[in-house]
Write an enzyme that holds these catalytic residues in place. Structure first.
Site, PDB file in Angstrom:
ATOM      1  N   GLY A   1       0.850  -1.195   0.000  1.00 20.15           N
ATOM      2  CA  GLY A   1       0.000   0.000   0.000  1.00 20.15           C
ATOM      3  C   GLY A   1       0.880   1.238   0.000  1.00 20.15           C
TER       4      GLY A   1
ATOM      5  N   GLY B   1      -0.335   5.153  -1.132  1.00 18.15           N
ATOM      6  CA  GLY B   1      -1.374   5.915  -0.460  1.00 18.15           C
ATOM      7  C   GLY B   1      -0.813   7.116   0.285  1.00 18.15           C
ATOM      8  CD  GLN B   2      -3.288  11.263   4.235  1.00 24.21           C
ATOM      9  OE1 GLN B   2      -4.168  10.475   4.589  1.00 24.21           O
ATOM     10  NE2 GLN B   2      -3.130  12.432   4.797  1.00 24.21           N
TER      11      GLN B   2
ATOM     12  CG  ASP C   1      -0.385   0.841  -4.070  1.00 24.89           C
ATOM     13  OD1 ASP C   1      -0.295   1.486  -3.016  1.00 24.89           O
ATOM     14  OD2 ASP C   1      -1.463   0.708  -4.686  1.00 24.89           O
ATOM     15  CB  ILE C   2      -3.381  -2.725  -6.709  1.00 17.87           C
ATOM     16  CG1 ILE C   2      -4.127  -1.708  -5.862  1.00 17.87           C
ATOM     17  CG2 ILE C   2      -3.460  -4.089  -6.100  1.00 17.87           C
ATOM     18  CD1 ILE C   2      -5.632  -1.974  -5.819  1.00 17.87           C
ATOM     19  NE  ARG C   3      -3.754   3.229  -5.413  1.00 24.23           N
ATOM     20  CZ  ARG C   3      -3.982   4.115  -4.450  1.00 24.23           C
ATOM     21  NH1 ARG C   3      -4.720   5.166  -4.689  1.00 24.23           N
ATOM     22  NH2 ARG C   3      -3.451   3.946  -3.255  1.00 24.23           N
TER      23      ARG C   3
ATOM     24  CG  ASN D   1      -5.131  -7.548  -4.888  1.00 25.74           C
ATOM     25  OD1 ASN D   1      -5.339  -7.434  -3.679  1.00 25.74           O
ATOM     26  ND2 ASN D   1      -6.112  -7.684  -5.771  1.00 25.74           N
TER      27      ASN D   1
ATOM     28  CE1 TYR E   1      -9.659   2.339   8.064  1.00 21.46           C
ATOM     29  CE2 TYR E   1     -10.511   3.963   9.612  1.00 21.46           C
ATOM     30  CZ  TYR E   1      -9.456   3.403   8.930  1.00 21.46           C
ATOM     31  OH  TYR E   1      -8.197   3.900   9.118  1.00 21.46           O
TER      32      TYR E   1
ATOM     33  CE  LYS F   1      -7.271   0.123   9.585  1.00 22.32           C
ATOM     34  NZ  LYS F   1      -5.979  -0.396   9.101  1.00 22.32           N
TER      35      LYS F   1
HETATM   36  N1  SER Z   1      -8.388   9.317   8.798  1.00 23.43           N
HETATM   37  C1  SER Z   1      -9.124   8.112   8.944  1.00 23.43           C
HETATM   38  C2  SER Z   1     -10.497   8.249   8.433  1.00 23.43           C
HETATM   39  O1  SER Z   1     -11.021   9.334   8.521  1.00 23.43           O
HETATM   40  C3  SER Z   1      -9.155   7.714  10.382  1.00 23.43           C
HETATM   41  O2  SER Z   1      -8.319   6.646  10.581  1.00 23.43           O
HETATM   42  O3  SER Z   1     -11.070   7.307   7.989  1.00 23.43           O
END
Ligand code: SER
Length: 314
Positions: free
Chosen positions: A9, A12-13, A35-37, A53, A143, A147
């Site tokens: 990953g 990503g950010q 990454d997949i991208r 992936n 999400y 987690k």
């Molecule tokens: N920044 C994340 C979200 O907003 C929180 O882990 O989903």
């Protein structure tokens, strides 16, 4: 021992900045971005990159086989807002991606695994202010559920198989290098872009919504500090509470106005992200991270605002 690090990953950010930071510490060739991208120019040209992936076990297996990583960072995930648009995919990616990595780390005797958790593990019945490490946790986003379940799996693999897995519950992360990934806290990044481009921003969270946030530089440094800490100091194998600074859209706008006086903030109504934000803590008690591995943030609201504006202006 030469460290060999795999980051899944990586585009990503968080990954974009973590790969760069890890390559500085461990050497460019020793940090494999996956990454997949397609990766951006910096990641692709500063070291190895593989298309992976995390749901494809055979590909993952070949990556472990090829690189024999001593450390693996699993960052691939669907965040809170995008997760709600596709709950089954979020559960599949966030959960099975993690289980695939935990299993391969056992098979290939990976020395350390890093996996991020989030403030999203808390829910409407968790204490809102100075939310403690241990309290009621009733997340109501897919999400957050993934987690929280992932945290339990990490602790389980540590207790049962002695896997050295480490984790942090990130607050909203603010950064300028890569776009945010579809979270509830993304407004705190969009606001800077629009303030500079348009002089105005329409926030999807209301004026008084206070959330825990952190500047990316702090988050990256904290992550590497946790991974560097002596294993004997790490007593929490689920995930550490982790805090930087808490603020509302209104407070952030006032800080931005110190640099862009004409900036105006408006609010949109009925955005589903408001309900998510309302279920999360306002601030976090991170005393375990402070006591056990000497965590200390460097960026307050004023400092992060200055840095964001300076870099986005370029
Ligand atoms: N920044 C994340 C979200 O907003 C929180 O882990 O989903």
């Amino acid at each position: 021992m030469v460290e060999k690090i795999v980051v899944l990953g990586s585009n990503g950010q968080i990954g974009t900045e973590l790969v760069t930071a890890l390559r500085k510490v461990y050497g460019e060739l020793n940090v494999v971005a996956c990454d997949i991208r397609r990766p951006d120019y910096d990641i692709k040209n500063s070291g190895p990159f593989e298309f992976v992936n995390v749901l494809e076990k055979d590909t993952l297996n070949s990556i472990f086989q090829k690189y024999k990583p001593t450390q693996v960072y699993l960052l691939a995930a669907l965040l809170s807002a995008t997760g709600e648009q596709n709950p089954k995919l979020a559960w599949d990616l966030n959960m099975n991606g993690l289980l695939n990595i935990l299993d391969l780390a056992i098979t290939y005797q990976t020395a350390k695994v890093y996996w991020p958790s989030s403030i999203a593990v808390f829910g409407p019945n968790s204490p809102k202010d100075n939310t403690p490490q241990y309290c009621v946790m009733d997340p109501n986003t897919v999400y957050g559920i993934s987690k929280l379940a992932g945290e339990r799996w990490c602790e389980y693999y540590h207790q049962k198989y002695n896997l050295d897995v480490r984790s942090i519950r990130y607050p909203g992360l603010i950064s300028w290098k890569a776009a945010p990934g579809g979270g509830t806290t993304d407004y705190a990044i969009h606001i800077f872009h629009d303030a500079l481009k348009k002089g105005t921003y329409a926030s999807f969270l209301n004026a008084a919504t206070e959330l825990p946030m952190m500047y990316m530089d702090d988050a990256i440094r904290g992550t590497i500090e946790l991974m560097d800490a002596d294993a004997s100091k790490i007593t929490i194998r689920s995930s550490y509470n982790f805090a930087g600074v808490s603020f509302t859209p209104e407070i952030l706008a006032a800080e931005i106005r110190k640099h862009i006086p004409e900036f105006t903030l408006t609010y949109t109504e009925n955005d589903p992200r408001q309900n998510i934000a309302d279920s999360w803590p306002r601030s976090i008690d991170d005393s375990f991270a402070i006591d056990e591995w000497a965590w200390k943030p460097e960026y307050d609201l004023s400092k992060l605002t200055i840095d964001m504006i300076k870099n986005l202006k370029k």
